[in-house]
Design an enzyme around this catalytic site. Structure first.
Site, short mmCIF file in Angstrom:
data_model
loop_
_atom_site.label_atom_id
_atom_site.label_comp_id
_atom_site.label_asym_id
_atom_site.label_seq_id
_atom_site.Cartn_x
_atom_site.Cartn_y
_atom_site.Cartn_z
N ASP A 130 4.47 -16.64 -1.64
CA ASP A 130 3.04 -16.36 -1.76
C ASP A 130 2.38 -17.55 -2.43
OD1 ASP A 130 3.71 -13.85 -0.75
OD2 ASP A 130 3.96 -13.01 -2.76
N ASP A 176 1.34 -1.40 2.56
CA ASP A 176 1.42 -1.78 1.15
C ASP A 176 1.29 -0.51 0.31
OD1 ASP A 176 1.58 -4.34 2.01
OD2 ASP A 176 -0.31 -5.03 1.14
#
Length: 239
Positions: free
Chosen positions: A129, A8
């Site tokens: 998500d 990330d």
């Protein structure tokens, strides 16, 4: 089942967020290319990359870091974060990204996902998500009224290569994945599902492995913290 070690990116560095909060980031490596090489050397078949700044900005921000990763390894890379139009999809696939992940735009412009799947078969994934069972977008900053399953079903039979399901309430806190919700989603749709969020141990991987419809699992913080050894995890998932 495939292990997808996660990189990330925030401000050019490899970080992990807690509960999706950008102001609660831990930096684990300032050299994304080196991190990718470590994962490849450990036997990773794929690397999962997210441009966190891009997810909030709605356009690529960490392009230099992504390109450093692409130059550092030969294993396929899937990339999400700030990919909101066909030009950006085409640009990243042209630069060597194997698969793009469309998240926010999948909710706001599902036709783009379908068009991209037709134009780039097998190279488009959808990232869903969830927060409290509802779809979250814009870098997890907004929650919609749509359920995960409602959104997932919009992309049946259009050629989506994989669906990456992240439970934000589990992400980055090592609380274990939401196995029940992930398995239920995989059973309800024909698109291969990749689990993400909360994976903290080899036992978590064993639990997910019992569901044959799951294509893979993403892990980040647990790898960086040393709770999951990449080589051991890959061996377990290949058994």
């Amino acid at each position: 089942m495939i292990l997808f070690p996660a990189i990330d990116l925030k401000d050019g560095a490899c970080v992990r967020l807690k509960l999706g909060l950008m102001d609660d980031a831990t930096v684990f490596n300032t050299d994304p290319g080196a991190q990718a090489r470590d994962f490849a050397a450990a036997g990773a078949e794929w690397i999962h990359v997210v441009d966190l700044n891009g997810a909030f900005a709605g356009k690529p921000v960490n392009a230099a870091a992504v390109e450093a990763i692409l130059k550092s390894v030969s294993v396929p890379v899937q990339l999400g974060g700030g990919i909101r139009d066909m030009a950006t999809i085409e640009a990243w696939l042209g630069r060597g990204v194997r698969r793009v992940i469309l998240g926010t735009v999948a909710l706001k412009d599902p036709q783009l996902v379908k068009d991209a799947c037709k134009r780039f078969p097998g190279r488009v994934a959808v990232g869903i998500d969830a927060k409290g069972g509802k779809v979250a977008v814009e870098g997890w900053a907004e929650t919609s009224d749509l359920s995960v399953l409602e959104l997932a079903r919009k992309f049946e039979d259009c050629g989506v290569a994989a669906l990456i399901y992240t439970d934000i309430d589990r992400d980055g806190v090592l609380a274990g994945p939401n196995v029940a919700a992930t398995a239920a989603l995989a059973d309800a749709i024909s698109i291969p599902v990749i689990a993400s969020g909360g994976v903290s141990s080899l036992d978590d991987l064993r639990a997910l492995k019992t569901f044959p419809k799951l294509e893979g699992v993403i892990s980040g913080r647990a790898i960086y913290d040393g709770r999951i050894d990449v080589k051991a995890a890959i061996a377990l998932l290949r058994e």
